[in-house]
Scaffold this active site. Sequence first.
Site, short mmCIF file in Angstrom:
data_model
loop_
_atom_site.label_atom_id
_atom_site.label_comp_id
_atom_site.label_asym_id
_atom_site.label_seq_id
_atom_site.Cartn_x
_atom_site.Cartn_y
_atom_site.Cartn_z
N PHE A 188 1.81 39.01 99.51
CA PHE A 188 2.89 39.31 98.77
C PHE A 188 3.86 38.24 98.94
O PHE A 188 3.50 37.09 98.70
CB PHE A 188 3.65 40.60 99.06
N SER A 189 5.15 38.42 99.29
CA SER A 189 6.28 37.40 99.27
C SER A 189 6.02 36.43 100.19
O SER A 189 6.73 35.32 100.24
CB SER A 189 7.58 37.86 99.13
N ALA A 190 5.17 36.60 101.26
CA ALA A 190 5.02 35.49 102.30
C ALA A 190 4.29 34.46 101.65
O ALA A 190 4.17 33.31 102.18
CB ALA A 190 4.23 36.03 103.38
N SER A 191 3.67 34.55 100.38
CA SER A 191 3.28 33.56 99.60
C SER A 191 4.20 32.60 99.30
O SER A 191 3.81 31.32 99.32
CB SER A 191 2.62 34.27 98.12
N LYS A 192 5.39 32.93 99.32
CA LYS A 192 6.46 31.89 98.91
C LYS A 192 6.53 30.76 99.91
O LYS A 192 6.71 29.74 99.75
CB LYS A 192 7.89 32.72 98.74
#
Length: 398
Positions: free
Chosen positions: A117-121
Amino acid sequence: MTDQAKSSAFESAYGFARSDVRLGNWRQAPWNVWAFRHVSELIPTARIAATPGMAEVPSVDPGDLLDRTFSMGVETATIREALHKTSTDALVVMKSGRVIADYHAPNFTSQSRHILFSASKSVTAVVAGILHGDGLIDLDETVSHYVPELDSSAYSGARIRDVLDMRVSLDFEETYQDPRGDFARYRRAGLLEPSVPGDTPDSLMAFLATLQKGSGEHGGPFHYCSPNSDVLGLVIERAAGQRFVDVVATRLWQPLGMRQDSYITVDATGAARTGGGFCMTPRDFARIGEMMRLGGVVDGRRILSQEWVSDTIANGSIEAWRAGKFVDWLPDGRYRNKWYQTGNASGAFFALGIHGQYLYVDPAAEVVVAKFSSQPEPVNNDLKRLNLALFAAVAKLN
């Protein structure tokens, strides 16, 4: 094995049938426990090739680690209890460059690939940092310099620095429960949810081009908006002249020694969901944290500049953070290059994704913790505090 036997085995393992998991419910409990580990069966993905010929080493038994206690305010819990309360799927702890503990929930293995999820950022920003070090990305340039298709959108006057630090003035809110708002349109453009009648646009680029500027100026308060990170992925592609997955594979994954192929979700045009679509093994996730702990170097080979890592760890506007909406659960925090700083004396910093995805780095303790979870709620501030207390306690253990 017959189809009926396979179905029975699946239901015995997860408590529901595979046919029960659909695009419309994959992020909801209990189906998310399976779905977060099998995203490629629900959403189109693109492969990110690992380092050829490198096998993963066996898992490390956590021993008595799970029975150690820690405190959060007036409450005391064991690590095992905290992992259960935060719906943990996998945990990897590294100390001074060595894996000292692996924890896997039932039906999760060292080969399982879980969505970040937003750890992808934070991973996407590392790739941007590599290209910045090559002189291919100028942080003071505007988004539309690299992606002219967004010249008439909110991003036309936004700098790459604004995108990296979530300081783009954008008329956009991440309202998870609104099925018709811009955030729902964004998810559907990324093929994360079923389409609805009359749904437009049909790609990430088309969606991003519709976004309008907020009332303030770019470079103002911290304003968390996931589309910023998909914009950064487009900037990376244009600056490198390659598909995002190929840049990641050749400039980060393979130099880093990733053991398993990863994948990232893509839209109908093949554009990578760089704001939330990475899926990988917990050990490989931890390797990114270890590279950051070492200042951008792995096995004596520089992957990312020390300047970029130092900037990520030490800079970022306190004023912008305090003017944003995340200060209630991280009062001393800051945000830089899509990584969060805890503000703790240890200098710990971390990547964060909804439903409980974390990559926590404590430079002073020489500890890295990677954690995958399937928390029922996408956002729960009490569980964020519990997770951070857990990581701080793990970092203090001998």
